[in-house]
Design a protein around this motif. Structure first.
Motif, PDB file in Angstrom:
ATOM      1  N   SER A 181       0.832  -1.206   0.000  1.00 27.90           N
ATOM      2  CA  SER A 181       0.000   0.000   0.000  1.00 27.90           C
ATOM      3  C   SER A 181       0.871   1.262   0.000  1.00 27.90           C
ATOM      4  O   SER A 181       1.909   1.322   0.676  1.00 27.90           O
ATOM      5  N   GLU A 182       0.452   2.269  -0.735  1.00 33.88           N
ATOM      6  CA  GLU A 182       1.179   3.557  -0.732  1.00 33.88           C
ATOM      7  C   GLU A 182       1.000   4.240   0.624  1.00 33.88           C
ATOM      8  O   GLU A 182       1.722   5.177   0.942  1.00 33.88           O
ATOM      9  N   GLY A 183       0.035   3.731   1.405  1.00 33.65           N
ATOM     10  CA  GLY A 183      -0.172   4.309   2.733  1.00 33.65           C
ATOM     11  C   GLY A 183       0.402   3.439   3.845  1.00 33.65           C
ATOM     12  O   GLY A 183       0.125   3.682   5.023  1.00 33.65           O
ATOM     13  N   ALA A 184       1.159   2.419   3.464  1.00 36.62           N
ATOM     14  CA  ALA A 184       1.716   1.510   4.481  1.00 36.62           C
ATOM     15  C   ALA A 184       2.626   2.276   5.436  1.00 36.62           C
ATOM     16  O   ALA A 184       3.432   3.116   5.014  1.00 36.62           O
ATOM     17  N   LYS A 185       2.464   1.988   6.739  1.00 35.77           N
ATOM     18  CA  LYS A 185       3.368   2.593   7.725  1.00 35.77           C
ATOM     19  C   LYS A 185       4.644   1.752   7.740  1.00 35.77           C
ATOM     20  O   LYS A 185       4.574   0.529   7.922  1.00 35.77           O
ATOM     21  N   LEU A 186       5.798   2.398   7.529  1.00 32.22           N
ATOM     22  CA  LEU A 186       7.069   1.666   7.536  1.00 32.22           C
ATOM     23  C   LEU A 186       7.949   2.133   8.692  1.00 32.22           C
ATOM     24  O   LEU A 186       9.132   1.828   8.747  1.00 32.22           O
ATOM     25  N   ASP A 187       7.319   2.872   9.631  1.00 31.43           N
ATOM     26  CA  ASP A 187       8.101   3.463  10.740  1.00 31.43           C
ATOM     27  C   ASP A 187       7.877   2.726  12.049  1.00 31.43           C
ATOM     28  O   ASP A 187       8.229   3.214  13.120  1.00 31.43           O
ATOM     29  N   GLY A 188       7.253   1.560  11.986  1.00 34.97           N
ATOM     30  CA  GLY A 188       7.066   0.772  13.201  1.00 34.97           C
ATOM     31  C   GLY A 188       5.868   1.182  14.028  1.00 34.97           C
ATOM     32  O   GLY A 188       5.694   0.728  15.153  1.00 34.97           O
ATOM     33  N   THR A 189       5.024   2.052  13.473  1.00 38.58           N
ATOM     34  CA  THR A 189       3.860   2.483  14.269  1.00 38.58           C
ATOM     35  C   THR A 189       2.647   1.591  14.021  1.00 38.58           C
ATOM     36  O   THR A 189       1.652   1.676  14.739  1.00 38.58           O
ATOM     37  N   LYS A 190       2.736   0.735  12.991  1.00 35.78           N
ATOM     38  CA  LYS A 190       1.576  -0.123  12.657  1.00 35.78           C
ATOM     39  C   LYS A 190       2.071  -1.233  11.742  1.00 35.78           C
ATOM     40  O   LYS A 190       3.054  -1.063  11.024  1.00 35.78           O
ATOM     41  N   ALA A 191       1.402  -2.365  11.804  1.00 31.73           N
ATOM     42  CA  ALA A 191       1.773  -3.469  10.914  1.00 31.73           C
ATOM     43  C   ALA A 191       1.728  -2.978   9.468  1.00 31.73           C
ATOM     44  O   ALA A 191       0.899  -2.143   9.103  1.00 31.73           O
ATOM     45  N   ARG A 242       4.113  -9.348  13.763  1.00 30.13           N
ATOM     46  CA  ARG A 242       4.207  -8.322  12.698  1.00 30.13           C
ATOM     47  C   ARG A 242       4.374  -6.917  13.251  1.00 30.13           C
ATOM     48  O   ARG A 242       4.590  -5.980  12.487  1.00 30.13           O
ATOM     49  N   ASN A 243       4.211  -6.793  14.598  1.00 30.47           N
ATOM     50  CA  ASN A 243       4.362  -5.477  15.251  1.00 30.47           C
ATOM     51  C   ASN A 243       5.605  -5.415  16.116  1.00 30.47           C
ATOM     52  O   ASN A 243       5.737  -4.522  16.946  1.00 30.47           O
ATOM     53  N   SER A 244       6.467  -6.393  15.990  1.00 28.35           N
ATOM     54  CA  SER A 244       7.661  -6.420  16.862  1.00 28.35           C
ATOM     55  C   SER A 244       8.900  -6.162  16.036  1.00 28.35           C
ATOM     56  O   SER A 244       8.940  -6.455  14.832  1.00 28.35           O
ATOM     57  N   ARG A 245       9.950  -5.650  16.702  1.00 34.11           N
ATOM     58  CA  ARG A 245      11.211  -5.452  15.995  1.00 34.11           C
ATOM     59  C   ARG A 245      12.019  -6.731  16.064  1.00 34.11           C
ATOM     60  O   ARG A 245      12.371  -7.208  17.142  1.00 34.11           O
ATOM     61  N   TRP A 246      12.298  -7.315  14.909  1.00 35.45           N
ATOM     62  CA  TRP A 246      13.081  -8.549  14.814  1.00 35.45           C
ATOM     63  C   TRP A 246      14.559  -8.199  14.676  1.00 35.45           C
ATOM     64  O   TRP A 246      14.918  -7.078  14.364  1.00 35.45           O
ATOM     65  N   GLU A 247      15.372  -9.200  14.910  1.00 34.49           N
ATOM     66  CA  GLU A 247      16.818  -9.056  14.782  1.00 34.49           C
ATOM     67  C   GLU A 247      17.267  -9.729  13.481  1.00 34.49           C
ATOM     68  O   GLU A 247      16.777 -10.842  13.182  1.00 34.49           O
ATOM     69  N   PHE A 248      18.137  -9.075  12.724  1.00 33.15           N
ATOM     70  CA  PHE A 248      18.718  -9.724  11.541  1.00 33.15           C
ATOM     71  C   PHE A 248      19.862 -10.607  12.029  1.00 33.15           C
ATOM     72  O   PHE A 248      20.813 -10.113  12.636  1.00 33.15           O
ATOM     73  N   LEU A 249      19.754 -11.916  11.781  1.00 37.67           N
ATOM     74  CA  LEU A 249      20.760 -12.858  12.295  1.00 37.67           C
ATOM     75  C   LEU A 249      21.851 -13.133  11.272  1.00 37.67           C
ATOM     76  O   LEU A 249      22.814 -13.847  11.551  1.00 37.67           O
ATOM     77  N   GLY A 250      21.645 -12.581  10.059  1.00 30.53           N
ATOM     78  CA  GLY A 250      22.699 -12.726   9.061  1.00 30.53           C
ATOM     79  C   GLY A 250      22.284 -13.596   7.893  1.00 30.53           C
ATOM     80  O   GLY A 250      21.182 -14.131   7.834  1.00 30.53           O
TER      81      GLY A 250
END
Ligand code: TA6
Length: 293
Positions: free
Chosen positions: A44-54, A85-93
């Motif tokens: 979506s062009e309205g997708a939140k990508l700042d962690g405020t919403k899934a 989908r609302n949590s900050r994951w860790e990049f494990l590599g």
């Protein structure tokens, strides 16, 4: 393979040009492009990508509950589709991918330790999630491994909420679900059966199928008569088919453009029609591989 590991997202590009981009928030795949740069997922062009919403689009992860489950005590207080989908994951590599130099496997992790306090309060189980995204020239695979790292058993559901980008929903067909039972969430009827015809779309569609041919049988999305995507599952016995159509799109603030429903279809591999019970130390692994036709 080049990988750029930014503060909020990870991007991988194959030598042949295909690319995938994952937002660490939700470990949400935002973009999957083929060698010519053609985008395969709808965002979506309205997708939140700042962690405020899934994220509205791409491949949000649903865990530990699909939708809401008011009569399932342990998950009844969780937000719709759970907290993964609302949590900050860790990049494990990047996993070394012996198979070929022209594919890449990116690993992401989320555990109860790095869950925010609010979510932990609502679902106080010790768990680990390992999510692997594998990009290859003609396919994208996403695998989720759920482990019970505590002493207390828990029940969960999980689903890969994939938004496919298509040209025109009125000419889309989904095959591979013929003769299969489904729960129609639009009219609430729980025991319908798909005819021997492909699924076509002429209004809001929201159905939870349990395909009779099993996870290994491909679910195919055709667009304008041309097969575009083939979804094969492993240990995910259900497939949700969703298009919000006019009214539901109008009602979602982050759904843009408002007529975007014409260019997307969700075909979602999951284990959602029952509960997976994980005892201490148990693991559940579910996967989808999407092949480009
Ligand atoms: O997968 C279909 C569905 O369960 C629909 O019922 C609709 O709610 C959709 O998920 C999107 O849910 P969301 O919480 O992302 O708005």
């Amino acid at each position: 393979v080049t990988i750029s590991d930014g503060s909020s997202r990870v991007t991988a590009v194959l030598p042949t040009g295909e690319s995938v981009e994952i937002l660490l928030y939700g470990a949400t795949v935002l973009s999957w492009k083929d060698a010519s740069g053609d985008e395969k997922l709808w965002l979506s062009e309205g997708a939140k990508l700042d962690g405020t919403k899934a994220v509205r689009g791409g491949i949000p992860l649903v865990f530990p509950v699909f939708g809401t489950a008011p009569d399932h005590e342990a998950t009844s207080k969780l937000p719709q589709h759970g907290f993964a989908r609302n949590s900050r994951w860790e990049f494990l590599g990047k996993s070394s991918n012996e198979s070929s130099s022209n594919s890449v496997k990116l690993d992401f992790g989320l555990s109860s330790e790095n869950l925010d306090e609010a979510a932990r309060q609502l679902w106080p189980y010790k768990f680990g999630l390992l999510y692997s995204v594998t990009l290859a020239p003609e396919s994208l695979s996403t695998v989720l491994v759920i482990t019970n790292e505590g002493d207390v058993p828990f029940e969960c559901q999980t689903l890969l909420h994939t938004y496919f980008k298509i040209k025109d929903i009125s000419s889309v067909q989904v095959t591979g679900l013929e003769d299969s039972p489904f729960h129609d969430k639009v009219d609430g009827v729980k025991d319908k059966t798909q005819s021997s015809d492909p699924i076509t779309f002429s209004g809001e569609t929201d159905r939870v199928y349990t395909p009779v041919k099993g996870p290994g049988h491909p679910v195919v999305i055709t667009d304008g008569g041309v097969a575009k995507f083939r979804v094969v599952r492993d240990n995910l016995d259900d497939v949700v088919v969703w298009n919000p159509w006019v009214d539901k799109s109008a009602g979602m603030g982050d759904f843009q453009p408002k007529d975007g429903w014409k260019n997307m279809v969700c075909v979602e591999a999951g284990a959602v029609s029952t509960w997976q019970k994980l005892e201490k130390g148990d693991a559940f692994e579910g996967a989808q591989t999407i092949y480009l036709n």
